[in-house]
Enzyme design. Structure first.
Site, mmCIF file in Angstrom:
data_model
loop_
_atom_site.group_PDB
_atom_site.id
_atom_site.type_symbol
_atom_site.label_atom_id
_atom_site.label_comp_id
_atom_site.label_asym_id
_atom_site.label_seq_id
_atom_site.Cartn_x
_atom_site.Cartn_y
_atom_site.Cartn_z
ATOM 1 C CE LYS A 1 -4.222 -1.711 0.084
ATOM 2 N NZ LYS A 1 -5.091 -1.554 -1.097
ATOM 3 C CD GLU B 1 -10.152 3.978 0.419
ATOM 4 O OE1 GLU B 1 -10.034 5.211 0.314
ATOM 5 O OE2 GLU B 1 -9.414 3.172 -0.191
ATOM 6 C CB SER C 1 -0.010 -7.866 -1.401
ATOM 7 O OG SER C 1 -0.956 -8.659 -0.725
#
Lengths: 406, 267
Positions: A99, A121, A388
């Site tokens: 991210k 969010e 990830s």
């Protein structure tokens, strides 16, 4: 598989209105159009600006810790049988997931646009943490919207965000998960559009977000492609990544789109099983519609109401998906499959025990499918799995499923 | 002439401004809606905006979000809303009805299917808040063919060139969003609205309605002095929310608010 010319055309998307075939676009209320146009023009000029690129690359190298390794999971591959599994170690990034690649990029845009406040969010909390982190570093006010159900599931990340100086707003409307957090963030943005930059965490939402998030996340695929050539001497046979909104998957896939021999598998959250309806797999079991600013595959009922989703992983618990995935599916370039909660939890345990790497529950879905896929392939074939995120944030969830209170 | 055009023409002759209330269809239960619509007309409403409940009303504040949730708890779907319009039309053939909602409920029916059913039910216009003009070529074409007006929003953030293109594409009336925010937000600045409406006027002869932030007789009156229509929603929906346990009182109580605004606007 599409033709060479069709693959080249796929690489050029989206068009100038943000369309990927029939998907994508800009479906928002009038109040946000101006802000999206401004973001689009700012982004387009920055992305071509060598100075901005240098700043972004420098942050990725020295703050995030890139490049992330491409690790050959030899023991896992041997014990599982079949193809060799390589892990793209996005879990080793600063803040523990892919991210941050995107939040670094978007925070730099926010700074250039002179916005003192950012909002985000979050589902699992990884994007919230990554946003709070870059906001702390740049001295920006940060507000993170999070479904109250996810606040409960991801208490550790909630506290991390607070320590980083962010305000976490629990969202009690609707299904109280990621989609509702996104609704609430949009409402904040529409109200505070002059002062606020909205850092969307996935490759979805109104144009230009799907493009911009993909571009920032494509560092994953560019590195993995080069690392494959350097370490293995050729490109992999298959790529596997989990898909919620789809930012880690598009980041891995995009630089390989024209490599027709590289198959791509996006793994959605099968929850309790697709047949139960309790899942978060719009590409596998949904149909096209419009939500959160873009046209894409959605989980909806016959009347067009958005359905609640279920996944053991908060980060995949979303009824839509990025529009580029919708088009890669229809165009036949990528395949979308699913892994159930149970399969993901088993993969979480396997990778932890066999390789000493604890994956996030989101990434565990990719690992689960890769293990299955590998067994159908030859020993000399190669699968690259996007790992990830790391699993520390999920220890409470896994422990409570084991009946243990940690 | 369409009902909407006809309505504004009559109002102009009478020297009055349009009062346009919004309620969510099926809130708090399906049986309330049609009697409520008739009562609002009787109290002085000129055009009715009927909200189509949606699970994810991104552009709405908490008041209308909750209204959507109440309506959806009884399963009010777009087709049910069309049935309500048809029922309303059995005794009122004159008052224009505009549906307001989000694209996905229309998209799932298909534009042409929706347009045919909506026209048959007696719908006059549609406003889909998440469908800007850039994405609506086909939508406008299909609605026009069915003689349904497509009403667009203009916002304080809309620049001159977009005002022009939005006005060219829309019909019926223009819905000017008086402030940056969701429905039910803070008070509006009438002077700023007046300024923006002057700018809009240069591009269109369509009537200009103003909504968001109108919450009492005084603000309705103030807006009616600078606009052709006053759109009021959250304050009505709020009253409905207070009366969930006494639904039989809803038509009279909501009408009282409408009548007050009507009187203030006509004074």
């Amino acid at each position: 598989m599409p033709t060479k010319a069709e693959l080249a055309a796929l690489m050029q998307l989206p068009d100038d209105r943000g369309h990927f075939g029939p998907y994508g676009g800009r479906f928002v209320s009038e109040t946000l159009i101006g802000a999206l146009q401004e973001l689009e023009s700012t982004y387009e000029s920055l992305w071509r600006d060598p100075e901005f690129q240098a700043e972004f690359d420098k942050d990725l190298a020295h703050y995030v810790g890139r490049p992330s390794p491409l690790y050959h999971a030899e023991r896992l591959s041997r014990e599982n049988g079949g193809a060799q599994i390589y892990l793209k170690r996005e879990d080793l990034n600063h803040t523990g997931a892919h991210k941050v690649n995107n939040t670094i990029g978007q925070a730099l845009i926010a700074k250039k646009m002179g916005k003192p406040r950012v909002i985000a969010e979050t589902g699992a909390g990884q994007h919230g943490v990554a946003s709070a982190t870059v906001a702390a570093r740049l001295g920006l006010e940060c507000v993170v919207y999070m479904g109250i159900e996810d606040v409960r599931r991801q208490a550790l990340n909630v506290y991390r965000m607070k320590l980083l100086g962010a305000t976490v707003v629990p969202v009690e409307s609707g299904t109280r998960t990621l989609k509702d957090a996104m609704n609430e963030a949009m409402r904040d943005w529409v109200t505070n559009v002059d002062s606020t930059y909205y850092i969307i965490g996935t490759a979805a939402g109104p144009h230009p977000y799907p493009k911009l998030v993909r571009d920032f996340q494509s560092i994953i695929g560019r590195e993995a492609r080069q690392q494959s050539l350097d370490q293995i001497g050729r490109l992999p046979d298959a790529l596997v990544a989990c898909v919620g909104g789809g930012s880690n998957a598009i980041g891995l896939f995009h630089p390989f789109i024209e490599d027709a021999d590289v198959r791509m598998y996006g793994v959605e959250a099968g929850g309790y099983g697709i047949e139960t309806g309790q899942h978060a797999a719009p590409l596998s079991a949904g149909r096209p519609g419009v939500l959160h600013g873009n046209r894409t595959y959605l989980m909806e009922d016959d009347a067009g109401q958005i359905l609640g989703t279920h996944s053991v992983s908060a980060g995949l618990d979303y009824p839509g998906v990025g529009p580029e995935h919708a088009w890669l599916k229809d165009a036949g370039r990528a395949e979308y499959v699913d892994a159930t909660d149970e399969e993901a939890l088993a993969a979480f345990r396997t990778l932890t025990k066999v390789e000493g790497i604890m994956p996030a529950l989101e990434s565990s879905h990719a690992v689960a499918y890769a293990l299955k896929l590998a067994r159908t392939m030859r020993k000399d074939q190669i699968i690259v799995v996007n790992l990830s995120g790391r699993g520390d944030k999920d220890i409470h969830t896994v422990a409570s499923l084991d009946g243990i209170d940690v | 002439m369409s009902r909407i055009k006809d309505c504004f023409a009559r109002l102009e002759t009478a020297g009055r401004k349009a009062l346009i209330p919004y309620v969510t269809a099926g809130d708090p239960s399906p049986a309330v809606t049609v009697p409520l619509l008739h009562a609002m007309v009787e109290a002085g409403a000129d055009i009715l905006e009927l909200g189509v409940p949606f699970s994810d009303p991104m552009a709405d504040g908490p008041v209308i979000q909750l209204a959507c949730e109440r309506a959806l708890s009884h399963g009010t779907r777009l087709l049910d809303v069309l049935d309500m319009v048809a029922e309303f039309r059995t005794t009122d053939s004159q008052t224009p009805i505009v549906l307001m909602g989000y694209l996905n409920t229309v998209e799932v029916l298909g534009y042409a299917n929706f347009a045919a059913r909506a026209k048959a039910a007696g719908v006059d216009g549609i406003l889909t808040v998440d469908l800007p003009p850039e994405e609506s070529d086909e939508f406008v074409e299909v609605m026009r063919a069915a003689e349904i007006d497509v009403i667009y929003l203009l916002a304080p953030t809309t620049d001159e060139s977009r005002i022009k293109s939005v006005c060219e594409k829309g019909s019926g009336y223009v819905y000017y969003v008086s402030l940056k925010g969701v429905t039910g937000s803070a008070a509006l600045d009438v002077a700023a609205v007046e300024e923006k409406l002057k700018q809009v006027r240069r591009h269109t002869d369509m009537p200009l309605g103003v909504g968001f932030g109108i919450r009492d007789d005084a603000s309705a009156r103030a807006v009616s002095q600078v606009a052709d229509g006053v759109i009021v929603g959250s304050v009505l929906v709020n009253r409905i929310a207070e009366l969930v346990a006494q639904p039989e009182q809803i038509p009279a109580q909501v009408s009282r608010i409408i009548a007050g605004m009507r009187a203030a606007m006509d004074a």
